[in-house]
Scaffold this motif. Structure first.
Motif, PDB file in Angstrom:
ATOM      1  N   GLN A 187       1.038  -1.552  -0.179  1.00  0.00           N
ATOM      2  CA  GLN A 187      -0.245  -0.010   0.115  1.00  0.00           C
ATOM      3  C   GLN A 187       1.393   1.649  -0.179  1.00  0.00           C
ATOM      4  OE1 GLN A 187      -3.005  -0.151   3.073  1.00  0.00           O
ATOM      5  NE2 GLN A 187      -4.361   0.238   1.285  1.00  0.00           N
ATOM      6  N   GLN A 188       1.904   0.922   0.661  1.00  0.00           N
ATOM      7  CA  GLN A 188       2.567   2.537   1.246  1.00  0.00           C
ATOM      8  C   GLN A 188       3.900   3.037  -0.230  1.00  0.00           C
ATOM      9  OE1 GLN A 188       3.347   3.351   5.145  1.00  0.00           O
ATOM     10  NE2 GLN A 188       4.721   4.781   4.576  1.00  0.00           N
TER      11      GLN A 188
ATOM     12  N   ALA B 114      -4.243  -0.497   8.035  1.00  0.00           N
ATOM     13  CA  ALA B 114      -4.197  -0.726   6.260  1.00  0.00           C
ATOM     14  C   ALA B 114      -4.795   0.770   6.571  1.00  0.00           C
ATOM     15  CB  ALA B 114      -5.926  -1.798   6.097  1.00  0.00           C
ATOM     16  N   LEU B 115      -4.534   0.882   5.111  1.00  0.00           N
ATOM     17  CA  LEU B 115      -5.471   2.034   4.818  1.00  0.00           C
ATOM     18  C   LEU B 115      -6.259   2.335   3.718  1.00  0.00           C
ATOM     19  CD1 LEU B 115      -1.316   3.635   3.839  1.00  0.00           C
ATOM     20  CD2 LEU B 115      -2.550   4.548   5.542  1.00  0.00           C
ATOM     21  N   PRO B 116      -7.526   3.237   3.326  1.00  0.00           N
ATOM     22  CA  PRO B 116      -8.100   2.782   2.562  1.00  0.00           C
ATOM     23  C   PRO B 116      -6.923   3.621   0.886  1.00  0.00           C
ATOM     24  CG  PRO B 116      -8.388   5.355   3.989  1.00  0.00           C
ATOM     25  CD  PRO B 116      -6.856   4.744   4.567  1.00  0.00           C
ATOM     26  N   ASP B 117      -7.993   2.849   0.023  1.00  0.00           N
ATOM     27  CA  ASP B 117      -7.226   2.675  -1.311  1.00  0.00           C
ATOM     28  C   ASP B 117      -6.725   3.958  -1.868  1.00  0.00           C
ATOM     29  OD1 ASP B 117      -7.470  -0.331  -1.014  1.00  0.00           O
ATOM     30  OD2 ASP B 117      -9.186  -0.749  -2.188  1.00  0.00           O
ATOM     31  N   SER B 118      -8.219   5.294  -2.219  1.00  0.00           N
ATOM     32  CA  SER B 118      -7.586   5.721  -2.677  1.00  0.00           C
ATOM     33  C   SER B 118      -6.317   6.872  -1.545  1.00  0.00           C
ATOM     34  CB  SER B 118      -8.604   7.151  -2.438  1.00  0.00           C
ATOM     35  OG  SER B 118      -9.244   6.959  -0.928  1.00  0.00           O
ATOM     36  N   ILE B 119      -6.006   6.126  -0.482  1.00  0.00           N
ATOM     37  CA  ILE B 119      -5.215   7.453   0.353  1.00  0.00           C
ATOM     38  C   ILE B 119      -4.155   6.481   0.041  1.00  0.00           C
ATOM     39  CG2 ILE B 119      -4.589   7.876   3.261  1.00  0.00           C
ATOM     40  CD1 ILE B 119      -6.253   9.670   1.977  1.00  0.00           C
TER      41      ILE B 119
ATOM     42  N   GLU C 154      -2.532   7.622  -3.389  1.00  0.00           N
ATOM     43  CA  GLU C 154      -1.701   8.831  -3.248  1.00  0.00           C
ATOM     44  C   GLU C 154      -0.470   8.658  -2.307  1.00  0.00           C
ATOM     45  OE1 GLU C 154      -2.981  13.605  -2.766  1.00  0.00           O
ATOM     46  OE2 GLU C 154      -4.306  12.248  -2.395  1.00  0.00           O
ATOM     47  N   MET C 155      -0.551   8.428  -1.331  1.00  0.00           N
ATOM     48  CA  MET C 155       0.924   8.286  -0.901  1.00  0.00           C
ATOM     49  C   MET C 155       2.022   6.987  -1.485  1.00  0.00           C
ATOM     50  SD  MET C 155       0.975   5.948   3.159  1.00  0.00           S
ATOM     51  CE  MET C 155       0.034   7.614   3.950  1.00  0.00           C
ATOM     52  N   ARG C 156       1.801   6.909  -2.274  1.00  0.00           N
ATOM     53  CA  ARG C 156       3.251   5.859  -2.722  1.00  0.00           C
ATOM     54  C   ARG C 156       3.667   7.382  -3.945  1.00  0.00           C
ATOM     55  NH1 ARG C 156      -1.054   1.268  -3.532  1.00  0.00           N
ATOM     56  NH2 ARG C 156      -1.535   1.798  -5.070  1.00  0.00           N
ATOM     57  N   GLU C 157       2.540   7.392  -4.265  1.00  0.00           N
ATOM     58  CA  GLU C 157       2.862   8.663  -5.212  1.00  0.00           C
ATOM     59  C   GLU C 157       4.162   9.904  -4.504  1.00  0.00           C
ATOM     60  OE1 GLU C 157       2.215   9.052  -8.650  1.00  0.00           O
ATOM     61  OE2 GLU C 157       1.982   6.848  -8.362  1.00  0.00           O
ATOM     62  N   LEU C 158       3.571  10.148  -3.569  1.00  0.00           N
ATOM     63  CA  LEU C 158       4.107  11.579  -2.830  1.00  0.00           C
ATOM     64  C   LEU C 158       4.741  10.546  -2.438  1.00  0.00           C
ATOM     65  CD1 LEU C 158       0.954  12.606  -1.098  1.00  0.00           C
ATOM     66  CD2 LEU C 158       1.878  14.174  -2.847  1.00  0.00           C
ATOM     67  N   TYR C 159       5.075   9.883  -1.731  1.00  0.00           N
ATOM     68  CA  TYR C 159       6.423   9.227  -0.899  1.00  0.00           C
ATOM     69  C   TYR C 159       7.706   8.492  -1.627  1.00  0.00           C
ATOM     70  CZ  TYR C 159       3.481   9.453   3.315  1.00  0.00           C
ATOM     71  OH  TYR C 159       3.092   9.979   4.663  1.00  0.00           O
ATOM     72  N   LEU C 160       6.968   8.100  -3.098  1.00  0.00           N
ATOM     73  CA  LEU C 160       7.888   8.169  -4.043  1.00  0.00           C
ATOM     74  C   LEU C 160       8.481   8.957  -4.474  1.00  0.00           C
ATOM     75  CD1 LEU C 160       6.388   4.871  -5.242  1.00  0.00           C
ATOM     76  CD2 LEU C 160       8.669   5.067  -3.418  1.00  0.00           C
ATOM     77  N   VAL C 161       8.413   9.681  -4.652  1.00  0.00           N
ATOM     78  CA  VAL C 161       8.663  11.382  -5.062  1.00  0.00           C
ATOM     79  C   VAL C 161       7.912  11.269  -6.493  1.00  0.00           C
ATOM     80  CG1 VAL C 161      10.499  13.272  -4.559  1.00  0.00           C
ATOM     81  CG2 VAL C 161      10.153  11.333  -3.671  1.00  0.00           C
ATOM     82  N   LYS C 162       7.291  10.747  -7.183  1.00  0.00           N
ATOM     83  CA  LYS C 162       6.790  10.842  -7.970  1.00  0.00           C
ATOM     84  C   LYS C 162       5.582  11.932  -8.450  1.00  0.00           C
ATOM     85  CE  LYS C 162       6.896   5.793  -8.881  1.00  0.00           C
ATOM     86  NZ  LYS C 162       6.293   4.707  -9.600  1.00  0.00           N
TER      87      LYS C 162
ATOM     88  N   LEU D 259       3.978   8.238  14.277  1.00  0.00           N
ATOM     89  CA  LEU D 259       3.935   6.756  12.842  1.00  0.00           C
ATOM     90  C   LEU D 259       5.176   6.944  11.875  1.00  0.00           C
ATOM     91  CD1 LEU D 259       0.768   5.340  13.123  1.00  0.00           C
ATOM     92  CD2 LEU D 259       2.549   4.410  14.334  1.00  0.00           C
ATOM     93  N   SER D 260       6.225   6.201  12.033  1.00  0.00           N
ATOM     94  CA  SER D 260       6.565   6.226  10.678  1.00  0.00           C
ATOM     95  C   SER D 260       6.173   7.171   8.747  1.00  0.00           C
ATOM     96  CB  SER D 260       7.577   5.561  10.040  1.00  0.00           C
ATOM     97  OG  SER D 260       8.388   4.787  11.159  1.00  0.00           O
ATOM     98  N   ARG D 261       4.990   6.546   9.048  1.00  0.00           N
ATOM     99  CA  ARG D 261       4.212   6.802   7.731  1.00  0.00           C
ATOM    100  C   ARG D 261       3.894   8.850   7.788  1.00  0.00           C
ATOM    101  NH1 ARG D 261      -0.963   3.255   7.247  1.00  0.00           N
ATOM    102  NH2 ARG D 261       0.564   1.717   6.183  1.00  0.00           N
ATOM    103  N   TRP D 262       2.993   8.543   9.066  1.00  0.00           N
ATOM    104  CA  TRP D 262       2.930  10.406   9.162  1.00  0.00           C
ATOM    105  C   TRP D 262       3.986  11.551  10.021  1.00  0.00           C
ATOM    106  CZ3 TRP D 262      -0.392  10.102   6.196  1.00  0.00           C
ATOM    107  CH2 TRP D 262      -1.406   9.246   6.360  1.00  0.00           C
ATOM    108  N   ASN D 263       5.580  10.672   9.432  1.00  0.00           N
ATOM    109  CA  ASN D 263       6.679  11.855  10.324  1.00  0.00           C
ATOM    110  C   ASN D 263       7.127  12.802   9.690  1.00  0.00           C
ATOM    111  OD1 ASN D 263       9.523  11.553  11.545  1.00  0.00           O
ATOM    112  ND2 ASN D 263       8.234  11.480  13.579  1.00  0.00           N
TER     113      ASN D 263
END
Length: 823
Positions: free
Chosen positions: A385-386, A405-410, A413-421, A442-446
């Motif tokens: 997911q992430q 687990a994350l909502p699919d839409s979140i 978008e997280m993948r696009e943001l966190y992978l710097v795309k 939490l790491s994902r919201w740090n």
């Protein structure tokens, strides 16, 4: 010979130098070794955090006094106010855990005051004793069940009631957003009871604290809405107070019934039988391994005292369903709120757990491994997911439970943001709204930054106006956890563990890296990794030393594990190709020397040319630089190490509480790192307080901990004995006294990789023997400690003479072997 170490003016603790100096474990004075760590107070402590710890690994408390009362806060490793999915603790440091309630035992007048006061803790049997004016007590936490037992002897001429009081940690009902904490007091029969319930959406946790008295008639009263009392009326001088706790995440479970069952089991046995149970358990505990030291200046004795104390603390706090937390452990005294909240930081937890392998106490590591194994499926979901990867992703900071687990839409978008795309400033309002209520540690919201309350609303921003925060893009934690699973196999040679527990972790982490979208093969034919952190110091780096070390550590051992298990033969060439073409560790050339650095360019934040993080030292964690490595690697390692100490290493060298520099120095075979850095790490800096009970509050409010003791213990063990390969997954070689000051005397029994318990001694620089117990059998490789011919004895009989720098011989399970100079 005795060396008296003052405990910050509280009292004196004798460190006794009693040398067995023998290869017969039956003659080792374990009571003296453990007793060197005893606490002894001749006046009451000035603050609760300096109380004496007693615990059974699941439940514990500090024991302290005020003039009229004994004081306790009963804590557990499995009580958490909220889960990782909480949307109610978006403000840092407000989530909480651990506490079940306060308990006071009041004698109705001042009895615990100097000069009549004395309090002692025996580490050999986990017993604390307290005496005052005509009043004394002995206290313990029963090893078999979660019960505090307090045997009271009241010899006052005028007999007064003795009141046991339970107090809530907060008001009866506390609400925060969707979170509700409810506390209740009641009396049933001769019990007083305090319960807690924590609810939020589908989350539930409850606890019960039950107290009762045996040996005196009692009456109960509820004095306030937050307090209930049990009065032991005047009568027999000797009586016993019992307090039991229980906790559950199941709303259908009756935690009061569970606590009462434990209490009644203890009451039926009586204090004397409980004490015998504890003595039996602790005596077996101390015999699993030992270290005893002496030096003329007392420094070695001081280190040995703190090593025994570290073992006592871990034995008292790490035998439950969950690992004990670095920030407070089981020793909170002022409620259950604490700096850093209820989450686990991998780097901080490693301070407690890394040293335990050589202690021969795998049971103390079980809570850590169990927590990560339980969450395996959620780590696999988080990877997908992430990060859009395969395998598993273990965050640097995580809750006790599954990664939510994350909502699919979140997630998309997280993948696009966190992978710097996708540019950070283009994140959607839906993403912002979702992130707003998430826990910022939490790491994902740090990446979230606190901005405080304004107009009745909590405001947050971003730390760097990007997706990056201190722990947001750390992947090496998963590799380090997986490598610890591998080390567990290497130390125990337990193939079932390798197959069922370790291999899934190793494979999961390897596959995460191999499929990570920001790992790619460049024109140089090497795999590079981009947009990642180097621990907390480099943000958005390239080929950081943390991540390259992690991959260079994980891929060789997953390959070896697969071969040992005859598993995934189709993956072996795939993993080998990745390893063969992986980028090297980042380096720089300066003044004719090659040193490892934190990152290649570009980076968003941090100094990429600085040396690797001293709190993590990833190259050494993954066996990439050892005493068995090539000369070139060892030279680079030593040149890198020297950059941390511009003025060399002596008694003035400062060392941070979390630092792995002492342990790394030992791995490099440098005695000065042990002689100076270890005692300096134990004592801390002048402006950083060490408490009377040898713990400290280095992490802030209510974070009583022994992180620095764990780091020092790791360094000490490695200086005395280490078993290391030339590289990850290669054959291990034992080194005795590889980094030990020759002017210090020592004797030890420690576990080495391969399942060998090694016992040896050094006296005036001489090593009289090396004894090995082969718990599993197999080939033993050991560096010759004498550089002369060596006689090998098997089960007491001379078998052969060995020669050369590297001694290698076969062993069978249970065999006792001794090496001595050939006469």
């Amino acid at each position: 010979m005795k060396h008296l170490i003052p405990l910050l003016g509280i009292g004196l603790c004798a460190v006794t130098h009693l040398y067995a100096y023998t290869d017969n474990k039956d003659t080792v004075n374990y009571a003296a070794i453990a007793g060197a760590a005893d606490l002894d107070y001749v006046r009451p402590v000035a603050r609760p955090e300096e109380g004496m710890p007693v615990g059974n690994g699941r439940m514990g408390t500090l024991v302290w006094t005020v003039p009229s009362s004994l004081k306790f806060q009963l804590n557990r490793v499995d009580v958490f106010g909220n889960s990782s999915a909480s949307n109610s603790f978006y403000e840092r440091n407000t989530d909480y855990c651990g506490g079940t309630g306060y308990m006071d035992v009041d004698f109705g007048q001042e009895v615990f005051t100097a000069p009549a006061f004395h309090q002692h803790l025996s580490c050999y049997d986990g017993l604390t004793t307290i005496s005052g004016r005509n009043v004394s007590a002995r206290g313990l936490v029963w090893e078999q069940e979660d019960v505090l037992a307090l045997e009271v002897n009241d010899q006052r001429r005028e007999s007064l009631p003795v009141t046991t009081e339970l107090r809530m940690l907060r008001m009866p009902v506390t609400r925060k957003a969707s979170h509700v904490a409810t506390s209740r007091l009641r009396q049933e029969g001769d019990y007083i009871i305090l319960t807690q319930e924590f609810r939020e959406d589908g989350y539930y946790c409850s606890s019960a604290l039950v107290a009762a008295v045996s040996g005196r008639a009692v009456e109960t009263e509820q004095n306030t809405t937050t307090t209930v009392r049990l009065r032991a009326l005047p009568g027999s001088p000797a009586f016993t107070i019992y307090a039991a706790t229980a906790a559950s995440f199941d709303p259908s479970e009756d935690v009061v019934k569970a606590a009462v069952r434990k209490l009644e089991a203890a009451r039926q046995k009586g204090f004397t039988a409980l004490l015998k149970d504890n003595r039996d358990w602790w005596q077996q505990f101390w015999q699993r391994s030992y270290i005893q030291l002496h030096s003329d200046d007392g420094q070695a004795d001081y280190i040995a005292q703190h090593y025994a104390w570290y073992l006592y603390i871990m034995g008292s706090s790490s035998r439950g369903k969950y690992p004990v937390k670095f920030n407070g452990m089981l020793w909170s005294t002022n409620g259950d709120e604490r700096k850093w909240g209820h989450l686990y930081w991998g780097a901080n937890q490693s301070c407690l757990y890394n040293a335990l392998f050589q202690t021969n106490h795998p049971e103390l590591l079980d809570p850590m491994f169990d927590m990560y194994s339980r969450a395996y499926d959620s780590y696999a979901m988080a990877a997908r997911q992430q990060w859009g990867s395969e395998g598993i992703y273990i965050p640097e900071t995580t809750g006790f439970d599954n990664t939510p687990a994350l909502p699919d839409s979140i997630a998309a978008e997280m993948r696009e943001l966190y992978l710097v795309k996708k540019p950070w400033e283009q994140r959607s309002q839906a993403f912002k709204d979702y992130a707003y209520t998430q826990m910022p540690f939490l790491s994902r919201w740090n990446w979230k930054k606190d901005e405080g309350w304004k107009d009745g609303r909590w405001h947050t921003g971003t730390k760097s106006n990007s997706t990056f925060g201190h722990v947001s893009h750390i992947f090496s934690r998963g590799a380090k956890i997986a490598y610890q699973y591998w080390l567990r196999y290497e130390y125990t040679q337990d193939t079932a563990w390798l197959r069922q527990r370790a291999y899934p972790m190793l494979k999961g982490v390897a596959e995460f890296y191999r499929h990570f979208p920001n790992v790619r093969k460049e024109k140089d034919g090497r795999y590079h990794i981009y947009h990642i952190n180097d621990n907390e110091s480099i943000w958005d780096g390239h080929n950081t030393v943390e991540e390259i070390s992690a991959m260079r550590g994980i891929f060789p051992v997953v390959i070896k594990a697969a071969r040992l298990l005859h598993a995934d033969s189709n993956m072996l060439p795939v993993w080998q190709e990745f390893l063969d073409h992986l980028s090297p560790l980042p380096v720089q050339q300066e003044k004719g020397k090659t040193t490892w650095v934190r990152s290649l360019l570009p980076v968003l934040q941090g100094n990429p040319s600085w040396h690797p993080d001293g709190n993590t030292m990833p190259v050494w964690f993954f066996d990439l630089c050892t005493l068995e490595s090539s000369r070139d690697i060892q030279q680079t390692g030593n040149d890198t190490y020297n950059t941390y100490f511009d003025n060399g290493i002596d008694s003035t060298a400062g060392i941070y509480v979390l630092s792995k520099l002492p342990a790394t120095g030992a791995l490099l075979g440098r005695p000065e790192a042990v002689q100076y850095l270890v005692p300096n790490q134990l004592r801390r800096r002048k402006n950083e307080e060490v408490l009377a009970n040898r713990m400290d509050l280095s992490e802030g409010y209510q974070t009583t901990n022994v992180q620095r003791l764990g780091r020092a213990a790791e360094a000490l063990q490695l200086a005395l004995c280490q078993s290391v390969p030339a590289g990850p997954g290669q054959e291990n070689v034992i080194h005795v006294f590889p980094a030990w000051p020759k002017s210090w005397d020592a004797q030890y029994a420690l576990l080495c990789r391969g399942g060998f318990v090694v016992t040896s001694a050094m006296r005036h620089g001489d090593i009289p023997f090396v004894k090995l117990e082969a718990t599993r059998g197999g080939v033993c490789n050991i560096r010759n400690p004498w550089n002369t011919a060596v006689a090998l004895y098997r089960n007491g009989k001379k078998a052969r003479v060995l020669k050369g720098a590297l001694l290698s011989f076969t062993t069978t399970k249970g065999e006792q072997l001794t090496l001595q100079r050939e006469r």
